[in-house]
Structures are given as C-alpha cells and as structure tokens.
Write an enzyme that holds these catalytic residues in place. Structure first.
Site, PDB file in Angstrom:
ATOM      1  N   LYS A  82       0.806  -1.314  -0.005  1.00 21.09           N
ATOM      2  CA  LYS A  82       0.100  -0.054   0.148  1.00 21.09           C
ATOM      3  C   LYS A  82       1.046   1.261  -0.171  1.00 21.09           C
ATOM      4  O   LYS A  82       1.998   1.073   0.731  1.00 21.09           O
ATOM      5  CB  LYS A  82      -0.787  -0.027   1.332  1.00 21.09           C
ATOM      6  CG  LYS A  82      -1.850   1.180   1.131  1.00 21.09           C
ATOM      7  CD  LYS A  82      -2.774   1.004   2.700  1.00 21.09           C
ATOM      8  CE  LYS A  82      -3.714   2.097   2.797  1.00 21.09           C
ATOM      9  NZ  LYS A  82      -4.760   2.008   3.607  1.00 21.09           N
TER      10      LYS A  82
ATOM     11  N   SER B 171      -9.747   2.090   2.776  1.00 18.34           N
ATOM     12  CA  SER B 171      -8.800   2.819   2.258  1.00 18.34           C
ATOM     13  C   SER B 171      -7.833   1.911   1.321  1.00 18.34           C
ATOM     14  O   SER B 171      -7.259   2.377   0.361  1.00 18.34           O
ATOM     15  CB  SER B 171      -8.109   3.716   2.819  1.00 18.34           C
ATOM     16  OG  SER B 171      -7.189   3.273   3.812  1.00 18.34           O
TER      17      SER B 171
ATOM     18  N   SER C   6      -9.850  -0.396   7.170  1.00 20.48           N
ATOM     19  CA  SER C   6      -9.296  -0.382   5.865  1.00 20.48           C
ATOM     20  C   SER C   6      -8.728  -1.520   5.273  1.00 20.48           C
ATOM     21  O   SER C   6      -8.330  -1.739   4.064  1.00 20.48           O
ATOM     22  CB  SER C   6      -8.487   0.863   5.636  1.00 20.48           C
ATOM     23  OG  SER C   6      -9.150   2.104   5.414  1.00 20.48           O
TER      24      SER C   6
HETATM   25  N1  GLN Z   1     -13.256   4.700   6.353  1.00 16.17           N
HETATM   26  C1  GLN Z   1     -12.644   4.842   7.522  1.00 16.17           C
HETATM   27  C2  GLN Z   1     -11.904   6.129   7.309  1.00 16.17           C
HETATM   28  O1  GLN Z   1     -12.068   6.849   6.331  1.00 16.17           O
HETATM   29  C3  GLN Z   1     -11.398   4.156   7.734  1.00 16.17           C
HETATM   30  C4  GLN Z   1     -10.214   4.078   7.039  1.00 16.17           C
HETATM   31  C5  GLN Z   1      -8.891   3.378   7.309  1.00 16.17           C
HETATM   32  O2  GLN Z   1      -9.066   2.493   8.297  1.00 16.17           O
HETATM   33  N2  GLN Z   1      -7.712   3.763   7.003  1.00 16.17           N
HETATM   34  O3  GLN Z   1     -11.421   6.893   8.200  1.00 16.17           O
END
Ligand code: GLN
Length: 488
Positions: A79, A154, A178
């Site tokens: 990532k 994400s 995410s």
């Molecule tokens: N959807 C959540 C956010 O936007 C989680 C994102 C994540 O785990 N990085 O913060």
C-alpha cells in the site's frame, strides 16, 4: 505453467521456488506483466522494474545457496502509505507527489528480510481516509468483480490487486476498517492485528492510536505467513509497538475448533444490514457450526456510538499528524506566495484533497478550546466504554463474528459528495479498531450482483492465531476464496 503462476497462493509459490520449479525472476516478470496488462483497474500507483528484478535476483541467489528465508522470492506489493526507498511514496496524495523516502518502513523491511520481492506501490485513499478508494488524488480503483463498482478502501488498490491476481499478496493498513472492508468487497482475506503488534515506523500516520498494518492475500494460510513475518517489537522506532515476540501463526492453523464459542453481536444484525450480506454471513456461521463451533448471541451495546466517536478521534489525530505537511520539509510547495504564512496556506490548500481538508478542519475544531471537553474528551470516554463492552463479551465467547460492512461494494460515484454515506458504512469495523482488537475478513459467499461478502472475525488481544485458525478451517470447508473474478 507460466500462464498459471498467478493462480498460485503464497504458500504454493514459496514451495515452488524452493523446489526450483520457477525462479523469483520469472515470477517477478510474470506479475509485472500482469500489472501492466490490467493497468486499467488503477490498482498500482508505481512500479519500477529494475528495482523489482534486482530484489528477485537477490532472492534467487539465496535460493540457490539453500539458506533462503521462508518467503524468499515470493512477490508482493505495498500500500502506498508505507515509505519505501526503491519506489516513490505518495499516500495517495498530491502533497507527496514525487516524494522519495530515504528509508523503508519496518513492515517493508521485515517482509524483505523474509525474502519477499516488491512489485510496486498500490493505490489508496488519500492518507488512508476513505472507504471506497475514490479519495485517491490520482485515480480511483475498480473492483475486479465488477469494474463499475468500488473496491472498498482505504486499501482498495491492495484488495483489487490481490483479487485480480496482479500480486499474490499485499500489505494494507487499517485505522477503522481499511484492511477488512476492501478485503470483504473484493473477496479476499485480510487481517488487522492487535494494535501494537506491527510497527508503525514508516507507515505514514493517519490516526496514530488506531493505525495498524496487516496482510491481505487470498487465503488465511497466506495471511498467516505474512503476519508471522511482519509482526514483532520495534522498541527503538515505535514506542507503541508491543513487547510481544513474533509468533509463527501457521502453527495453529489446523487446530480443532470443536466447542469454540463464536459470539454473534445482535447489534450487527439490525435494520441496516442488507439481506444478501446477512444470508452469506449466516451461511458462513452455519459452516463453522458444522465444524464444531458453537454460536452464542452476545451484545455490543455501544456499536452505534463507534461512528461519532471514531469520526472525532481519527480527525483529531489526523489534524495533528498532517501538520507536518507544511511545504518546508517534504512534498509539495506552492509556487507563488507572499510570505511564510501564505506559503503554508497555499501549499496545504493545493496539496490536500477535499476529504483530507474536511478531516483537518473537523479535527482542529474538536480539539479547540471550548469544544475539547464537549467532543474530544467525551469521545475518549466512550472509546473506553466500547473497549469494556468487548471485554464483557469475551467472557461469554472466544471469538466474535458478524458482517464486515452493511452492503456489498457500491457503484463508483454512488456516494457522490455525501461523506456521511461513507462514514455510516464503517459501523461494523470501527468498534474493534477503537478497542485495538485484532479483526479480519474472510470470504463468506456472494450477494447482490455476484459481489463478494466477507465474514468479520474479531478476537481478544493477541488472539490473531485463533482468528487465522478459524478462517483456515472455514476455507477448507468452502471454496469462496478460490473463485476468481471473470477475466482474471
Ligand atoms: N473509512 C475509515 C476512514 O475513512 C477507515 C479508513 C482506514 O481504516 N484507514 O477513516
């Protein structure tokens, strides 16, 4: 054989490399070619053939000497939130366009030490803020099961790359879901370990008290191989890393699950849960019961509060973490400005996307004098109560199971300019994040439009081995994780 290489799992690839059925160089070229061929998915942000092939040559040399580590020569992609010396790092943001880190993240180093070869960097929501990958400042990622849909986020690039067989495994990060949610949306397996298991050194910070790295792959066995390699204390570089020795999670994969109590939280099966997701999750729970596990109903009464609590704490921490992007030390700097303050303002207005700016503003607001007590402090108190609810639940069960997300992957653009629609969809992943518990997503079936559905497993602290064991047993009794999206 070459045409089939991408269908092999990490475990099978490691075995084939050791038997010299194929070389690390051959594998690296095969996967890079697939990444190029399926560039239209948008999963990769950067590849660098020479760097990858150099790593593969080193792995082949060690394999030839016979002293190679367990994953020598197996490719993976990271990532783009992990800093890497050999590849650019952007965190999905224009703010870091063209940035090159002088060092590797600990997770990257550990996987390299295990012999893995890096294929490149994977697209993600900007600074890991999002649930659909549409917040990437570069381009969205398409879900390989239906290219009109989002892959989740994400870590959307990671999930799409693994599902499309562009990489046998990938790293992800999970702050509020995410790893688990994109794994669920793309029909792969992903695990977020206990907070502190994986070092955060070199992982670009979003919300430091929540951020955790973890592996994403097609099988629980593959996740256990990667997790065993990437975990472990890093006391000099991450003061929140746990002083718990690295474990070999593959050892407990085949343990019996006879009599294991699986707690199903009633709050996870309410009105908001789509019928197709519920059906797939129920099916997976039945399969686990047939394997000897017992299902017991439990309650996590503050589930709903996880959304407001998380969307106060995460932006608060983000607003502080992102203060470092000021146009001075690294990354983007505005071209025209009158003085220092103007330079800061223009740099940040140009470099950060809309969602990141929204979170910085929310974060500074909840931390500001006069609102701190009303929002931030309250959120911290409720965070503790959410963690307490889990401890109460773990008196009645060994593992908690439920859906990962209320629906299957939605259409690209479906949530439009409504950030709340994204936030609400995080309801089932946020509680474990706030409590710092390990959680994973395991393919559980398919729902509307033939889209994958994941089963979420949540364990008590340091119970990753248990989760992987349960997931592995489920995968031996089902074939959801073996199916490939059409055309891949
Ligand atoms: N959807 C959540 C956010 O936007 C989680 C994102 C994540 O785990 N990085 O913060």
């Amino acid at each position: 054989m070459a045409g089939e290489l991408h269908q092999l799992t990490v475990a099978q690839l490691a075995e084939g490399l050791r038997a010299r059925t194929f070389s690390a160089g051959e594998l690296a070229r095969h996967f890079l070619q697939r990444a190029a061929q399926h560039d239209g998915l948008g999963a990769f942000l950067a590849t660098h053939e020479e760097a990858t092939l150099a790593q593969a040559r080193a792995a082949d040399a060690r394999l030839a000497q016979g002293d190679a580590p367990r994953l020598a020569g197996v490719p993976l992609a990271h990532k783009d939130i992990f800093v890497t010396r050999d590849f650019p790092t952007t965190a999905g943001s224009k703010m870091l366009e063209g940035y090159r880190s002088p060092f590797d993240a600990t997770v990257v180093t550990r996987l390299a030490e295990a012999g893995m070869v890096t294929l490149g960097k994977l697209n993600c929501d900007e600074f890991a803020m999002g649930s659909s990958n549409e917040n990437s400042a570069y381009h969205p990622v398409k879900n390989p099961w239906d290219t009109a849909r989002v892959p989740g986020g994400s870590s959307g690039g990671s999930a799409a790359a693994v599902a499309a067989r562009l990489a046998p495994a990938a790293t992800g990060t999970d702050t509020g879901g995410s790893i688990r949610q994109p794994a669920s949306f793309c029909g792969i397996t992903g695990i977020k370990p206990t907070y502190g298991r994986a070092s955060r050194w070199g992982m670009i910070a979003y919300a430091s008290s929540l951020d955790q790295a973890g592996p994403m792959a097609r099988t629980a066995e593959d996740c256990s191989l990667l997790l065993s390699a990437l975990c472990g204390p890093d006391p000099d570089r991450d003061s929140t890393s746990l002083n718990v020795p690295a474990e070999d999670f593959t050892r407990s994969l085949n343990d019996s699950i006879e009599g294991l109590r699986i707690g199903v939280p009633r709050e996870f099966f309410g009105e908001g849960l789509a019928a197709d997701v519920r059906a797939a999750v129920d099916g997976a729970l039945k399969a686990l019961q047939q394997l000897g596990a017992r299902v017991v109903e439990i309650s996590l009464p503050r589930t709903e509060l996880a959304i407001p609590v998380y969307y106060i704490i995460a932006p608060a921490e983000a607003s502080s973490n992102l203060a470092r992007f000021d146009g001075v030390k690294f990354g983007h700097r505005a071209r025209d400005y009158t003085d220092l303050e103007d330079m800061y303002k223009k740099t940040r207005a140009e470099g950060f996307g809309e969602e990141v700016q929204r979170r910085i503003m929310t974060g500074t607001y909840v931390l500001s004098h006069g609102y701190y007590d009303a929002y931030y402090l309250q959120a911290q108190k409720i965070r503790r109560l959410i963690a307490d609810d889990f401890q109460r639940a773990f008196k009645e069960c060994d593992v908690i199971a439920g859906p990962v997300a209320p629906t299957v992957a939605w259409q690209l653009g479906a949530h439009g300019a409504d950030p709340l629609a994204d936030y609400l969809a995080d309801i089932f992943t946020l509680p474990a994040s706030l409590a710092g518990l390990p959680g994973m997503s395991v393919p559980a079936g398919f729902g509307e439009g033939g889209m994958p559905v994941g089963l979420q497993l949540i364990g008590n602290y340091l119970q990753e081995g248990r989760l992987l064991n349960l997931a592995h047993r489920l995968q031996q009794a089902t074939d959801f994780h073996l199916r490939a999206p059409e055309g891949f």
